[in-house]
Design an enzyme around this catalytic site. Structure first.
Site, mmCIF file in Angstrom:
data_model
loop_
_atom_site.group_PDB
_atom_site.id
_atom_site.type_symbol
_atom_site.label_atom_id
_atom_site.label_comp_id
_atom_site.label_asym_id
_atom_site.label_seq_id
_atom_site.Cartn_x
_atom_site.Cartn_y
_atom_site.Cartn_z
ATOM 1 N N ALA A 5 -5.373 -0.993 -0.390
ATOM 2 C CA ALA A 5 -5.918 0.314 -0.744
ATOM 3 C C ALA A 5 -5.053 1.034 -1.778
ATOM 4 O O ALA A 5 -5.575 1.727 -2.654
ATOM 5 C CB ALA A 5 -6.055 1.171 0.511
ATOM 6 N N TYR A 6 -3.746 0.864 -1.706
ATOM 7 C CA TYR A 6 -2.873 1.479 -2.706
ATOM 8 C C TYR A 6 -3.203 0.942 -4.098
ATOM 9 O O TYR A 6 -3.325 1.702 -5.059
ATOM 10 C CB TYR A 6 -1.409 1.200 -2.358
ATOM 11 C CG TYR A 6 -0.416 1.640 -3.420
ATOM 12 C CD1 TYR A 6 0.062 2.951 -3.440
ATOM 13 C CD2 TYR A 6 0.047 0.745 -4.393
ATOM 14 C CE1 TYR A 6 0.971 3.362 -4.413
ATOM 15 C CE2 TYR A 6 0.954 1.145 -5.359
ATOM 16 C CZ TYR A 6 1.409 2.447 -5.367
ATOM 17 O OH TYR A 6 2.304 2.845 -6.330
ATOM 18 N N GLY A 7 -3.352 -0.379 -4.212
ATOM 19 C CA GLY A 7 -3.686 -0.991 -5.494
ATOM 20 C C GLY A 7 -5.035 -0.521 -6.015
ATOM 21 O O GLY A 7 -5.184 -0.214 -7.206
#
Length: 240
Positions: A160-162
């Protein structure tokens, strides 16, 4: 860097208690800016406040806000407070970020996915939207969104960060195109490896002393906020 490069500028920095955010805040203050320190941990913000005052910088302001739980009304209240207390906003730097746990997509819970997209993508959008009117009328002003090389590689296990950083770069490019004629510069800044809490969580086996301090990036970001130092069109600064 000139001590008056950002004189009479008001700059808001998110994640101001973190590694890069604190460095950006102190560097902007050293260049003459009044800095609004936004973050969720008051003792960390107070530490940055004290450092700025000890260095004889303009008195900063502390604005505690947890991006993970903030509502649209919270951002509207923030914008109203900035306009009432300062009357202008010449720069906005999005340093706040949350990594979460690295791992395969199959292991990401829906709740974690939503939280990380909110903190890393939706919150910058909401904050920028509410402050855009004030930024636009403050003259030559700048917005800096701190991104990550994973936004360009689609790296496995960054989940999700990416995805949020991919979205943040798209948001920045769209915003830059929309604001090109309004004297608001929008920059994407990818610092690359540096000593920071987020980097330590992502690469726990790495020796942090082998990496540069955030200060060098803070100076580059401060220059992006100065109309005399920066081209008018937005671009990506990639140090990855």
């Amino acid at each position: 860097m000139s001590k008056s490069m950002l004189k009479d500028h008001v700059i808001l920095v998110t994640g101001a208690g973190g590694g890069l955010g604190s460095a950006v805040s102190k560097t902007c203050a050293a260049a003459g800016a009044t800095v609004i320190l936004l973050g969720k941990t008051i003792p960390k913000l107070e530490k940055v406040y004290d450092a700025i005052m000890a260095a004889s910088g303009p008195q900063p302001a502390i604005y505690p806000l947890d991006l993970a739980g903030a509502t649209e009304n919270d951002y509207r209240d923030l914008a109203a407070t900035v306009e009432r207390e300062f009357g202008a906003l010449h720069g906005l730097v999005h340093c706040a970020a949350e990594l979460g746990a690295l791992g395969p997509v199959a292991d990401i819970s829906g709740g974690l996915w939503q939280r990380l997209l909110h903190v890393n993508l939706t919150a910058p959008f909401l904050l920028t939207r509410e402050l855009l009117g004030l930024i636009s009328k403050s003259g030559d002003s700048g917005i800096v969104l701190v991104t990550d090389s994973v936004a360009r590689t689609g790296k496995a296990y960054w989940g999700a960060y990416g995805v949020a950083k991919i979205g943040l770069e798209g948001f920045g490019r769209i915003l830059a195109d929309e604001l090109e004629s309004r004297k608001v510069r929008v920059h994407l800044y990818s610092p690359g490896p540096m000593q920071s809490p987020l980097r330590r969580r992502a690469y726990p086996a790495e020796n942090p002393t082998d990496l540069p301090l955030p200060d060098v990036h803070a100076e580059q970001i401060a220059r992006l906020l100065s109309p005399s130092e920066t081209p008018s069109h937005a671009y990506l600064v990639n140090n990855a």
